[in-house]
Design an enzyme around this catalytic site. Structure first.
Site, mmCIF file in Angstrom:
data_model
loop_
_atom_site.group_PDB
_atom_site.id
_atom_site.type_symbol
_atom_site.label_atom_id
_atom_site.label_comp_id
_atom_site.label_asym_id
_atom_site.label_seq_id
_atom_site.Cartn_x
_atom_site.Cartn_y
_atom_site.Cartn_z
ATOM 1 N N CYS A 33 0.818 -1.212 0.000
ATOM 2 C CA CYS A 33 0.000 0.000 0.000
ATOM 3 C C CYS A 33 0.847 1.254 0.000
ATOM 4 O O CYS A 33 0.321 2.361 -0.063
ATOM 5 C CB CYS A 33 -0.932 0.018 1.199
ATOM 6 N N CYS A 59 4.177 8.539 1.963
ATOM 7 C CA CYS A 59 3.914 9.851 1.392
ATOM 8 C C CYS A 59 4.178 10.960 2.400
ATOM 9 O O CYS A 59 4.562 10.706 3.540
ATOM 10 C CB CYS A 59 2.471 9.909 0.919
ATOM 11 N N CYS A 103 -3.023 7.344 7.199
ATOM 12 C CA CYS A 103 -1.653 7.577 7.662
ATOM 13 C C CYS A 103 -1.631 7.823 9.165
ATOM 14 O O CYS A 103 -0.721 7.375 9.860
ATOM 15 C CB CYS A 103 -1.026 8.776 6.958
#
Lengths: 147, 396
Positions: A33, A59, A103
Site C-alpha cells: 500500500c 507519502c 496515515c
C-alpha cells in the site's frame, strides 16, 4: 492540499532515526500500500518514554504523522502514550486530507506496536493494549508480499 | 521560488503563444455560429474546414474523417462505446491491453457491465504488447482491437503497424489512442491500418477542451452526442471554433518542428536517463530503453515513495509525476507499472519526467542534482532502506 503544520513536519521531520537497543520497536504498514512506519521507543524504569524516533517509507502525510506521533509520546507514561490516538495526531497537525486519514491510523498503530514489543521483551502486560493488526514482524515481510 | 522547471508535459503542455494568438479573433471578432448563414458564421465554418483539412493531412486522412471532440477521453469513449453498439450484432468481444489509459480501461469496464467481453492483453517487461497473445485472443465475435500508440506513463511505443496488420488480416476494427504519440511521432493511418485514432489538443501545446477522433470512411459508428447536425451528424454541439483553430495551429507547429524537436528531446532524455541511472544507486528505468517517446523518462527509486519525492521536487520548483498510490488516490500503484512486473513497493517509488521543447541541459543538470539529494534524504528516513543496508552488512 496539506496544512502548513503537515508541510513543516514533512520538510523538517522531528526525531528521524534509530535508537540502538531501544526498549521497544514496532513496524507497521504494508509496502504494497506504500506506507511503512517503524517506531523506536526508549522507556525508562519508571515507564516514562524518554525518547522516540522513527523511520517511514511513505507519502508526505505518512512522514508528518510519524514525526508528530514521536513528538506527542515523548516524555509521556505508557498509559498516556496509549491515549495518543490517530485523532490526536491529526488534530496536532491541523488536519489531513480525507484520503490520508489512514496515515494517522498507521502512526497510532506504530506507537502500539512499539509498546507491544516493549511489553513482550519485558514480559509485562499493558492494560488496554492490543497487538496492532498491521504489525510486521521480522521475517514475515516476504510472506506478506506474495498475495 | 526561483525558476520553474516543468517536466510534466505528458500531463499537459503550455499553450503556445502563437496558438493563443491564432485563437483570439475567434472569441470576440469571428464569434459566429458556424451553422449560421451570415458572413461571420461563414468565417467560423471556413476556419473549421481549414483546420480539419490541416489535421487530416498530417495523418494521411481525408478531412471528412476527422471528428472534433471535447478531448482525448471523449474520443476514446466514443470509439469504444459507439463501435460496441454499432457492431454488437456481429459480436461482443473487444481486445485491449493492460496498460491503456483509464479513458479506455474504465470504458471497457463499463462495457463489461453491459454484456461485452473484454480481453486485456499482457505486455512484456518493457511495456511492449505481446503480439502473439493479441493475435491468439481474436475470436469470431471480436469486433475491435484498441491499443494505445505509446504509453503515457512509461513512454513505450507499441508495434502499431504489426497490430494494424493483424487486425486487418482478421477483419477486426483497429482503434489506437494516440493522445501521447500524435505530434511526437509520424503517423499514417493507411500505412498502419488504423480505423480510428484518438488525439487531444493540450498534449501538443494546443488548448485544453479539444480533441478529435479519426474515423476511417466506411466504419459504421453511431453518434455519441445527439443534437444538431454538426460533425456530419455524428457529434452534435456548436463547434468550439477557437479550440479547433488553436488545435490546428498547434498541430501545424508540432509537425513543422517534429524532426528537429524530437531529436533534441531524445538526446536530452538519454542524457537524463544515463545520468540518473549512473549516479543514483538502486534505480531502474521503466519502459523500453530506446523504443520510447522522445520526451519520456520514467524511473523507480527503490526504498522510497513517489509522493514524498514529488513534494520535495516541487519545493525546488521541479514539476514531475509519479505512479505511486498516494498520487493516484487509491491504494494501488499505477496499473502500468504493475503490468510490466514491478513489485508494489518499487512501483510506489516511481517518477515520470516528460520534457518539453524548451527543456535545456542545464535544467536537467539541476534536476539530477536535486533528485539525487532528495532520494538520499528519503532513503535515510526509510525503514526499507535500513533493512536493506543491515542485510547487506550481515552478508558482508
Amino acid at each position: 492540499m496539506y496544512s502548513e503544520k503537515v508541510m513543516d513536519h514533512f520538510q523538517n521531520p522531528r526525531n528521524v532515526g534509530e535508537i540502538e537497543n531501544a526498549s521497544g520497536v514496532g513496524t507497521v504498514g504494508n509496502a504494497k500500500c506504500g506506507d511503512i512506519m517503524r517506531m523506536y521507543l526508549d522507556i525508562d524504569d519508571n515507564g516514562i518514554i524518554q525518547e522516540a524516533r522513527f523511520k517511514t517509507f511513505g507519502c508526505g502525510a505518512a512522514v508528518a504523522t510519524s514525526s508528530m506521533a514521536t513528538e506527542l509520546v515523548k516524555g509521556k507514561t505508557i498509559q498516556q502514550a496509549l491515549e495518543v490516538t490517530n485523532k490526536a495526531v491529526m488534530e496536532a497537525l491541523d488536519g489531513l486530507p480525507p484520503v490520508k486519514v489512514h496515515c494517522s491510523l498507521l502512526a497510532e498503530e506504530a506507537i502500539h506496536a512499539a509498546l507491544w514489543d516493549y511489553a513482550e521483551k519485558h514480559g509485562i502486560k499493558i492494560e488496554g493494549l492490543q497487538k496492532p493488526k498491521s504489525d510486521i514482524h521480522e521475517g514475515e515481510e516476504e510472506e506478506a508480499e506474495e498475495y | 521560488m526561483g525558476k520553474l522547471i516543468y517536466l510534466d508535459n505528458a500531463a499537459t503542455t503550455k499553450t503556445s503563444p502563437t496558438v493563443v494568438e491564432a485563437m483570439l479573433p475567434y472569441f470576440s471578432e469571428f464569434y459566429g455560429n458556424a451553422s449560421s448563414i451570415y458572413s461571420i458564421g461563414a468565417k467560423s465554418k471556413e476556419a473549421i474546414n481549414k483546420s480539419r483539412a490541416a489535421i487530416a493531412a498530417t495523418l494521411g486522412a481525408r478531412p471528412e474523417e476527422i471528428y472534433f471532440t471535447a478531448g482525448g477521453s471523449e474520443a476514446d469513449n466514443w470509439a469504444l462505446k459507439a463501435t460496441a453498439e454499432a457492431y454488437g450484432a456481429k459480436g461482443k468481444h473487444i481486445i485491449t491491453t493492460k496498460i491503456e489509459h483509464h479513458a479506455i480501461l474504465h470504458t471497457c469496464e463499463y462495457l463489461e457491465k453491459n454484456g461485452y467481453d473484454i480481453t486485456y492483453v499482457d505486455v512484456d517487461e518493457n511495456g511492449t504488447v505481446k503480439l502473439d497473445q493479441l493475435e491468439k485472443a481474436i475470436r469470431p465475435d471480436t469486433i475491435l482491437i484498441s491499443v494505445m500508440f505509446a504509453n503515457n506513463e512509461i513512454g513505450t511505443i507499441q508495434p502499431i503497424r504489426e497490430i494494424g496488420e493483424i487486425a486487418k488480416k482478421h477483419g477486426v476494427l483497429f482503434h489506437t489512442d494516440a493522445v501521447q504519440a500524435y505530434g511526437q511521432l509520424p503517423i499514417n493511418v493507411d500505412e498502419y491500418h488504423i480505423d480510428m485514432l484518438s488525439s487531444s489538443g493540450h498534449k501538443l501545446n494546443g488548448p485544453k477542451g479539444i480533441g478529435f477522433l479519426y474515423i476511417r470512411k466506411g466504419v459504421k459508428i453511431r453518434s455519441f452526442v445527439h443534437g444538431g447536425a454538426q460533425e456530419r451528424k455524428r457529434r452534435a454541439g456548436t463547434e468550439n471554433v477557437p479550440g479547433i483553430v488553436g488545435y490546428a495551429k498547434a498541430v501545424e507547429e508540432a509537425f513543422a518542428t517534429m524532426q528537429e524537436r524530437t531529436a533534441k528531446e531524445a538526446e536530452l532524455r538519454d542524457y537524463l536517463i544515463d545520468r540518473v541511472l549512473r549516479e543514483i544507486p538502486y534505480t531502474r528505468l521503466n519502459g523500453h530503453r530506446t523504443n520510447r517517446l522522445p520526451n519520456n523518462a520514467n524511473f523507480s527509486f527503490q526504498f522510497i515513495e513517489g509522493e514524498s519525492l514529488l513534494i520535495m521536487l516541487d519545493m525546488e520548483g521541479i514539476c514531475g509525476s509519479s505512479g505511486s498510490a498516494c498520487t493516484s488516490g487509491s491504494l494501488d500503484p499505477s496499473h502500468v507499472l504493475l503490468a510490466i512486473g514491478l513489485p508494489h513497493e518499487i512501483a510506489h517509488g516511481s517518477l515520470r519526467l516528460t520534457l518539453g521543447a524548451d527543456t535545456t541541459k542545464e535544467d536537467l543538470d539541476f534536476v539530477v542534482e536535486k533528485i539525487s539529494g532528495i532520494v538520499e534524504r528519503l532513503r535515510s528516513m526509510s525503514p526499507l532502506y535500513e533493512d536493506f543496508v543491515k542485510k547487506l552488512q550481515k552478508n558482508g
